[in-house]
Design an enzyme around this catalytic site. Structure first.
Site, PDB file in Angstrom:
ATOM      1  N   PRO A 171      -8.405  -7.421  17.189  1.00 51.78           N
ATOM      2  CA  PRO A 171      -8.509  -5.968  17.331  1.00 51.78           C
ATOM      3  C   PRO A 171      -7.609  -5.390  18.420  1.00 51.78           C
ATOM      4  O   PRO A 171      -7.842  -5.586  19.608  1.00 51.78           O
ATOM      5  CB  PRO A 171      -9.991  -5.762  17.690  1.00 51.78           C
ATOM      6  CG  PRO A 171     -10.419  -7.040  18.326  1.00 51.78           C
ATOM      7  CD  PRO A 171      -9.561  -8.128  17.762  1.00 51.78           C
ATOM      8  N   TYR A 210      -8.425 -12.710  10.203  1.00 52.93           N
ATOM      9  CA  TYR A 210      -9.260 -13.238   9.105  1.00 52.93           C
ATOM     10  C   TYR A 210      -8.405 -13.869   8.000  1.00 52.93           C
ATOM     11  O   TYR A 210      -8.853 -14.023   6.869  1.00 52.93           O
ATOM     12  CB  TYR A 210     -10.215 -12.171   8.550  1.00 52.93           C
ATOM     13  CG  TYR A 210      -9.587 -10.853   8.132  1.00 52.93           C
ATOM     14  CD1 TYR A 210      -8.864 -10.739   6.951  1.00 52.93           C
ATOM     15  CD2 TYR A 210      -9.757  -9.701   8.904  1.00 52.93           C
ATOM     16  CE1 TYR A 210      -8.309  -9.531   6.559  1.00 52.93           C
ATOM     17  CE2 TYR A 210      -9.206  -8.488   8.527  1.00 52.93           C
ATOM     18  CZ  TYR A 210      -8.481  -8.416   7.351  1.00 52.93           C
ATOM     19  OH  TYR A 210      -7.932  -7.214   6.956  1.00 52.93           O
ATOM     20  N   PRO A 237      -2.992 -10.876  14.750  1.00 47.16           N
ATOM     21  CA  PRO A 237      -3.664 -10.125  15.813  1.00 47.16           C
ATOM     22  C   PRO A 237      -5.130  -9.872  15.466  1.00 47.16           C
ATOM     23  O   PRO A 237      -5.478  -9.655  14.308  1.00 47.16           O
ATOM     24  CB  PRO A 237      -2.903  -8.785  15.866  1.00 47.16           C
ATOM     25  CG  PRO A 237      -1.794  -8.882  14.857  1.00 47.16           C
ATOM     26  CD  PRO A 237      -2.154 -10.003  13.923  1.00 47.16           C
ATOM     27  N   PHE A 277      -8.234  -0.684   3.735  1.00 45.72           N
ATOM     28  CA  PHE A 277      -9.352   0.262   3.857  1.00 45.72           C
ATOM     29  C   PHE A 277     -10.641  -0.496   3.593  1.00 45.72           C
ATOM     30  O   PHE A 277     -10.620  -1.580   2.996  1.00 45.72           O
ATOM     31  CB  PHE A 277      -9.201   1.438   2.878  1.00 45.72           C
ATOM     32  CG  PHE A 277      -8.942   1.009   1.454  1.00 45.72           C
ATOM     33  CD1 PHE A 277      -9.972   0.529   0.652  1.00 45.72           C
ATOM     34  CD2 PHE A 277      -7.667   1.079   0.922  1.00 45.72           C
ATOM     35  CE1 PHE A 277      -9.727   0.121  -0.654  1.00 45.72           C
ATOM     36  CE2 PHE A 277      -7.411   0.665  -0.381  1.00 45.72           C
ATOM     37  CZ  PHE A 277      -8.448   0.189  -1.177  1.00 45.72           C
ATOM     38  N   GLY A 334       1.800   2.994  15.240  1.00 40.48           N
ATOM     39  CA  GLY A 334       0.881   1.887  15.538  1.00 40.48           C
ATOM     40  C   GLY A 334       1.565   0.709  16.211  1.00 40.48           C
ATOM     41  O   GLY A 334       2.439   0.865  17.063  1.00 40.48           O
ATOM     42  N   LEU A 335       1.157  -0.492  15.798  1.00 40.64           N
ATOM     43  CA  LEU A 335       1.709  -1.701  16.425  1.00 40.64           C
ATOM     44  C   LEU A 335       3.196  -1.839  16.143  1.00 40.64           C
ATOM     45  O   LEU A 335       3.948  -2.333  16.973  1.00 40.64           O
ATOM     46  CB  LEU A 335       0.956  -2.942  15.916  1.00 40.64           C
ATOM     47  CG  LEU A 335      -0.525  -3.037  16.287  1.00 40.64           C
ATOM     48  CD1 LEU A 335      -1.148  -4.288  15.674  1.00 40.64           C
ATOM     49  CD2 LEU A 335      -0.712  -3.054  17.801  1.00 40.64           C
ATOM     50  N   GLY A 355       7.186  -0.390   8.659  1.00 42.51           N
ATOM     51  CA  GLY A 355       6.061   0.329   9.262  1.00 42.51           C
ATOM     52  C   GLY A 355       6.284   0.493  10.759  1.00 42.51           C
ATOM     53  O   GLY A 355       5.332   0.516  11.548  1.00 42.51           O
ATOM     54  N   GLY A 356       7.550   0.626  11.154  1.00 41.31           N
ATOM     55  CA  GLY A 356       7.883   0.632  12.587  1.00 41.31           C
ATOM     56  C   GLY A 356       7.758   1.983  13.271  1.00 41.31           C
ATOM     57  O   GLY A 356       8.047   2.098  14.461  1.00 41.31           O
ATOM     58  N   GLY A 357       7.323   3.012  12.536  1.00 41.05           N
ATOM     59  CA  GLY A 357       7.254   4.345  13.131  1.00 41.05           C
ATOM     60  C   GLY A 357       5.934   4.642  13.833  1.00 41.05           C
ATOM     61  O   GLY A 357       5.830   5.605  14.599  1.00 41.05           O
TER      62      GLY A 357
HETATM   63  N1  COA Z   1     -11.829   3.033  -0.800  1.00 36.88           N
HETATM   64  C1  COA Z   1     -11.720   2.708  -2.101  1.00 36.88           C
HETATM   65  N2  COA Z   1     -10.617   2.964  -2.854  1.00 36.88           N
HETATM   66  C2  COA Z   1      -9.590   3.569  -2.219  1.00 36.88           C
HETATM   67  C3  COA Z   1      -9.628   3.920  -0.854  1.00 36.88           C
HETATM   68  C4  COA Z   1     -10.811   3.641  -0.146  1.00 36.88           C
HETATM   69  N3  COA Z   1     -10.934   3.969   1.141  1.00 36.88           N
HETATM   70  N4  COA Z   1      -8.448   4.512  -0.529  1.00 36.88           N
HETATM   71  C5  COA Z   1      -7.708   4.517  -1.656  1.00 36.88           C
HETATM   72  N5  COA Z   1      -8.387   3.954  -2.648  1.00 36.88           N
HETATM   73  C6  COA Z   1      -7.951   3.798  -4.033  1.00 36.88           C
HETATM   74  C7  COA Z   1      -7.684   5.145  -4.686  1.00 36.88           C
HETATM   75  O1  COA Z   1      -8.878   5.704  -5.184  1.00 36.88           O
HETATM   76  C8  COA Z   1      -6.721   4.745  -5.791  1.00 36.88           C
HETATM   77  O2  COA Z   1      -7.378   4.128  -6.860  1.00 36.88           O
HETATM   78  P1  COA Z   1      -7.672   4.938  -8.258  1.00 36.88           P
HETATM   79  O3  COA Z   1      -6.321   5.398  -8.718  1.00 36.88           O
HETATM   80  O4  COA Z   1      -8.311   3.929  -9.124  1.00 36.88           O
HETATM   81  O5  COA Z   1      -8.571   6.070  -7.851  1.00 36.88           O
HETATM   82  C9  COA Z   1      -5.915   3.639  -5.149  1.00 36.88           C
HETATM   83  O6  COA Z   1      -6.680   3.139  -4.045  1.00 36.88           O
HETATM   84  C10 COA Z   1      -4.587   4.110  -4.625  1.00 36.88           C
HETATM   85  O7  COA Z   1      -4.839   5.215  -3.771  1.00 36.88           O
HETATM   86  P2  COA Z   1      -3.652   6.123  -3.229  1.00 36.88           P
HETATM   87  O8  COA Z   1      -4.178   6.994  -2.157  1.00 36.88           O
HETATM   88  O9  COA Z   1      -2.948   6.736  -4.391  1.00 36.88           O
HETATM   89  O10 COA Z   1      -2.700   4.981  -2.658  1.00 36.88           O
HETATM   90  P3  COA Z   1      -1.464   5.075  -1.755  1.00 36.88           P
HETATM   91  O11 COA Z   1      -0.543   4.109  -2.341  1.00 36.88           O
HETATM   92  O12 COA Z   1      -1.004   6.451  -1.492  1.00 36.88           O
HETATM   93  O13 COA Z   1      -2.064   4.536  -0.349  1.00 36.88           O
HETATM   94  C11 COA Z   1      -3.520   2.980   0.752  1.00 36.88           C
HETATM   95  C12 COA Z   1      -2.289   3.194  -0.109  1.00 36.88           C
HETATM   96  C13 COA Z   1      -4.736   3.268  -0.096  1.00 36.88           C
HETATM   97  C14 COA Z   1      -3.536   1.505   1.168  1.00 36.88           C
HETATM   98  C15 COA Z   1      -3.563   3.906   1.990  1.00 36.88           C
HETATM   99  O14 COA Z   1      -4.710   3.644   2.736  1.00 36.88           O
HETATM  100  C16 COA Z   1      -2.329   3.744   2.841  1.00 36.88           C
HETATM  101  O15 COA Z   1      -1.305   4.352   2.557  1.00 36.88           O
HETATM  102  N6  COA Z   1      -2.386   2.957   3.908  1.00 36.88           N
HETATM  103  C17 COA Z   1      -1.220   2.683   4.751  1.00 36.88           C
HETATM  104  C18 COA Z   1      -1.542   2.523   6.179  1.00 36.88           C
HETATM  105  C19 COA Z   1      -2.670   1.609   6.463  1.00 36.88           C
HETATM  106  O16 COA Z   1      -3.515   1.311   5.652  1.00 36.88           O
HETATM  107  N7  COA Z   1      -2.725   1.157   7.689  1.00 36.88           N
HETATM  108  C20 COA Z   1      -3.774   0.314   8.149  1.00 36.88           C
HETATM  109  C21 COA Z   1      -3.310  -1.042   8.299  1.00 36.88           C
HETATM  110  S1  COA Z   1      -4.581  -2.033   9.038  1.00 36.88           S
END
Ligand code: COA
Length: 288
Positions: free
Chosen positions: A197, A154, A195, A104, A26-27, A22-24
């Site tokens: 916030p 947390y 970390p 999320f 944010g943190l 995830g080095g591209g």
């Molecule tokens: N609330 C509830 N469910 C959620 C959601 C949300 N905000 N976002 C995704 N989901 C659910 C989807 O509905 C799906 O479930 P379902 O198939 O039962 O409907 C499942 O999570 C997977 O979603 P999808 O978007 O296909 O997953 P992904 O693998 O592409 O993405 C996540 C993964 C959901 C974690 C996405 O937020 C992500 O890629 N995050 C990466 C970066 C990140 O989170 N950074 C912050 C770090 S603090």
């Protein structure tokens, strides 16, 4: 806002080749730039090519050495292939920062099994895949190395509305601590940093919906400010350097006191004007 402070020699991380998941963005991106600036050769991996390429360009422009490869940390074969690619460019990787995460906000009763699984796969399995792959290579090459996991403030308490993240970050901490004893014999140190916030586009767009929530979050930090990236990357650089050879299995929290504030019953007094707080307390003191 805190002014950046430079405590290190420019070659603090010379001889280190560091893979950052995830080095591209944010943190992770900030860590990549900082470590490269201190002499590490830096490999960034992640799902999207564009931010990876941009980060590599920024590092090279500043005179550092960097490479990238796309991969989803959920896929162990893709992790191994990405490592082959970056090692082809930079030489053997001897450090890893497990930074990639997924998170999320959701009421837990509304989570689908697949939503829970997504976060488990990215954070818990992703950390395992990257750690195992880098660890195996280090052991095989009889090289010492450093492995770090970015967890969260947390990690001990758990947290409402981010249950999958809370559950897996605790698992990641247990992983680092288990390996600290298991892999010490190979000269591999494993640590975790928690970390609080630190604003990033990715995390704040997902976890801080609106200014009211942001204000609430600020009130939980005794110093009433969020962290600056350099404050975190200084700690990361120290932990990954040969300045800390006796530190392993450790968890260092860097959150401006947020976690303590949240758990201290009378911490709210710190937010009152100190003179009025003292007046209130004095009024409660029995008169002689
Ligand atoms: N609330 C509830 N469910 C959620 C959601 C949300 N905000 N976002 C995704 N989901 C659910 C989807 O509905 C799906 O479930 P379902 O198939 O039962 O409907 C499942 O999570 C997977 O979603 P999808 O978007 O296909 O997953 P992904 O693998 O592409 O993405 C996540 C993964 C959901 C974690 C996405 O937020 C992500 O890629 N995050 C990466 C970066 C990140 O989170 N950074 C912050 C770090 S603090």
């Amino acid at each position: 806002m805190a002014e950046p402070f430079e405590p290190f020699r420019k070659d603090l991380l010379a001889g280190k080749t560091t893979l950052i998941t995830g080095g591209g963005s944010g943190l992770g991106r900030s860590m990549a730039l900082r470590m490269a600036g201190l002499g590490a050769r830096v490999a960034v991996v992640g799902r999207r090519q564009e931010p990876l390429v941009e980060t590599v360009e920024a590092i090279r422009k500043a005179g550092g050495a960097a490479a990238s490869a796309t991969c989803d940390v959920r896929d162990p074969e893709a992790v191994a292939k990405a490592l082959d690619t970056v090692e082809g460019e930079l030489g053997p990787v001897n450090q890893l920062i497990n930074n990639a995460a997924g998170n999320f906000l959701s009421a837990s009763e509304d989570l689908s099994p697949n939503a829970f699984n997504s976060v488990v796969q990215i954070v818990l399995y992703g950390t395992f895949h990257a750690t195992r792959e880098v660890g195996r290579r280090l052991i095989e090459r009889k090289q010492k190395g450093e492995i770090l996991a970015i967890v969260t403030s947390y990690v001990y308490s758990g947290s409402a509305f981010v249950l999958p993240s809370a559950a897996v970050k605790a698992g990641v901490l247990a992983m680092m601590r288990s390996l600290a004893t298991e892999w010490a014999v190979y000269g591999i140190r494993t640590n975790a940093i928690a970390p609080g916030p630190f604003p990033t586009e990715g995390a704040f767009s997902r976890l801080m919906p609106g200014s009211e929530l942001e204000k609430q979050a600020l009130r939980r930090v005794p110093g009433k400010r969020f962290g600056e990236h350099w404050e975190l990357t200084n700690l990361v650089a120290y932990t990954m350097s040969d300045a800390s050879p006796y530190q392993t299995g450790d968890l260092v929290t860097i959150d401006g006191g947020e976690a303590l504030f949240s758990g201290q019953q009378f911490a709210g007094f710190a937010h009152l004007d100190r003179a009025s707080a003292k007046e209130m307390m004095a009024a409660l003191k029995p008169k002689k």
